[in-house]
Scaffold this active site. Structure first.
Site, PDB file in Angstrom:
ATOM      1  N   ASP A  49       0.835  -1.206   0.000  1.00  0.00           N
ATOM      2  CA  ASP A  49       0.000   0.000   0.000  1.00  0.00           C
ATOM      3  C   ASP A  49       0.871   1.257   0.000  1.00  0.00           C
ATOM      4  OD1 ASP A  49       0.894  -0.194   2.597  1.00  0.00           O
ATOM      5  OD2 ASP A  49      -1.082   0.065   3.531  1.00  0.00           O
ATOM      6  N   SER A  50       2.205   1.088   0.060  1.00  0.00           N
ATOM      7  CA  SER A  50       3.117   2.216  -0.160  1.00  0.00           C
ATOM      8  C   SER A  50       2.859   2.837  -1.525  1.00  0.00           C
ATOM      9  CB  SER A  50       4.573   1.744  -0.070  1.00  0.00           C
ATOM     10  OG  SER A  50       4.798   0.642  -0.918  1.00  0.00           O
ATOM     11  N   ASP A  88      -1.164  -6.115  -0.253  1.00  0.00           N
ATOM     12  CA  ASP A  88      -1.468  -5.513   1.050  1.00  0.00           C
ATOM     13  C   ASP A  88      -2.953  -5.270   1.221  1.00  0.00           C
ATOM     14  OD1 ASP A  88       0.733  -5.157   2.673  1.00  0.00           O
ATOM     15  OD2 ASP A  88       1.224  -3.158   1.912  1.00  0.00           O
ATOM     16  N   LYS A 118      -1.164  -9.418   2.834  1.00  0.00           N
ATOM     17  CA  LYS A 118      -0.386  -8.985   3.997  1.00  0.00           C
ATOM     18  C   LYS A 118      -1.217  -8.000   4.800  1.00  0.00           C
ATOM     19  CE  LYS A 118       3.331  -6.070   3.678  1.00  0.00           C
ATOM     20  NZ  LYS A 118       2.843  -4.901   4.453  1.00  0.00           N
ATOM     21  N   GLU A 120      -1.098  -5.554   8.660  1.00  0.00           N
ATOM     22  CA  GLU A 120      -0.229  -5.005   9.707  1.00  0.00           C
ATOM     23  C   GLU A 120      -0.804  -5.270  11.103  1.00  0.00           C
ATOM     24  OE1 GLU A 120       0.602  -0.855   8.982  1.00  0.00           O
ATOM     25  OE2 GLU A 120       1.316  -1.246   6.943  1.00  0.00           O
ATOM     26  N   GLU A 187       9.633  -4.342  10.014  1.00  0.00           N
ATOM     27  CA  GLU A 187       9.983  -3.036   9.423  1.00  0.00           C
ATOM     28  C   GLU A 187      10.563  -2.092  10.478  1.00  0.00           C
ATOM     29  OE1 GLU A 187       7.043  -1.123   6.938  1.00  0.00           O
ATOM     30  OE2 GLU A 187       8.273   0.692   6.763  1.00  0.00           O
TER      31      GLU A 187
HETATM   32  O1  KIV Z   1       3.579  -1.118   1.558  1.00  0.00           O
HETATM   33  C1  KIV Z   1       4.736  -1.561   1.471  1.00  0.00           C
HETATM   34  O2  KIV Z   1       5.468  -1.306   0.515  1.00  0.00           O
HETATM   35  C2  KIV Z   1       5.212  -2.410   2.548  1.00  0.00           C
HETATM   36  C3  KIV Z   1       6.679  -2.713   2.596  1.00  0.00           C
HETATM   37  C4  KIV Z   1       7.365  -1.520   3.092  1.00  0.00           C
HETATM   38  C5  KIV Z   1       6.979  -3.916   3.393  1.00  0.00           C
HETATM   39  O3  KIV Z   1       4.457  -2.814   3.378  1.00  0.00           O
END
Ligand code: KIV
Length: 289
Positions: A49-50, A88, A118, A120, A187
């Site tokens: 989600d970055s 994510d 994924k 968090e 992280e």
């Molecule tokens: O969103 C993302 O790119 C991430 C990585 C930094 C692990 O979660």
């Protein structure tokens, strides 16, 4: 005679089985074209989600909607044929309850074709991780610096640099592993803590700003390519693409303004025997008849 050997796409259990055997290599990818370039070199690609910050200019990952993750996730799956694709779950799509998380994670799996999601959070997400994995959704955990909690953390803060913080983070790591996650991203974490967690849990740890003590590494692609304006301190730039792109664009602009581009190599000539006048005449005759 050339032989075409079909490559099997890696799965969450394949990544899980790497623990203690082979380092795991991964990068983020948000589009089909980068997925194609990274595929042969990475064990998994993360549609992180970055992308909200890197591609869409948000200040944090908090505003990223589920639909955006699905759109980019599907593009990465189309571009990759070897690496496991992990997508994510964005902020707000899974925290409310295990059943909300299942509904949204199932949508991500069905609509993108990815092999895992994924999310968090440590102990607070353990019940949800177990709920998803028991129902056929492989989950990668993410602990330490969890960017979706930026507002409660008061910034993107490195974790575990004081001994008194360790117990809670270790408990998070154990909870994620016991709940059935196949791997966990660590992280922004002190090296010594990352080492301790990596030895303590039976699933691979994937470090980002968490040292080489982890079982694998991930970076945001644009950071390691030198495309991000202010990457975090732990990033190593493996290329300086921002500079290369600016140079290329400057050259293009100069040539267009000087009438040098397009040149003779960049235009379509007429087919032999044909010329514009003849074609126009033929077309007018056809129309008339
Ligand atoms: O969103 C993302 O790119 C991430 C990585 C930094 C692990 O979660």
């Amino acid at each position: 005679m050339s032989q075409h050997v079909a490559m099997r796409r890696l799965t969450a259990p394949d990544i899980r089985a790497r623990k203690g055997r082979e380092k795991i290599v991964s990068l983020t990818s948000y589009h089909a074209h980068t997925a194609r370039l990274l595929d042969a070199h990475c064990d998994f690609l993360l549609v992180g989600d970055s992308l909200g910050m890197v591609m869409h200019g948000y200040e944090t990952t908090v505003p990223v909607p589920l639909e955006l993750m699905i759109m980019h996730g599907a593009a990465v799956v189309r571009g990759a044929s070897h690496a496991l694709v992990v997508v994510d779950l964005p902020f707000g799509s899974y925290e409310e309850s295990p059943s909300v998380a299942f509904r949204n994670a199932a949508r991500v799996m069905k609509e993108t074709g990815c092999g895992a999601v994924k999310l968090e959070g440590g102990r607070r997400m353990a019940e949800t991780i177990a709920f998803l994995t028991e129902r056929g959704i492989p989950v990668m955990g993410h602990i330490g610096l969890t960017p979706q909690s930026v507002n409660t953390m008061g910034g993107f803060k490195t974790q575990g640099r004081r001994l008194e913080e360790w117990a809670a983070i270790e408990a998070d790591a154990k909870a994620v592993a016991e709940a059935g996650a196949f791997a966990a991203v660590l992280e922004g974490m002190a090296e010594a803590l990352a080492a301790k967690i990596t030895h303590a849990i039976p699933i691979p740890t994937i470090g980002i700003g968490a040292s080489a003590e982890c079982d694998g590494q991930i970076l945001v692609l644009e950071d390691m390519l030198g495309l991000s304006p202010s990457p975090p301190k732990f990033v190593k730039k493996f290329a300086e693409l921002a500079r290369a792109i600016e140079e290329a664009v400057k050259d293009y602009a100069t040539e267009v303004r000087a009438g040098q581009f397009p040149g003779p190599d960049n235009v379509y000539a007429m087919h032999k025997g044909g010329h514009a006048g003849e074609r126009v005449t033929k077309m007018s005759k056809t129309k008339a008849s």
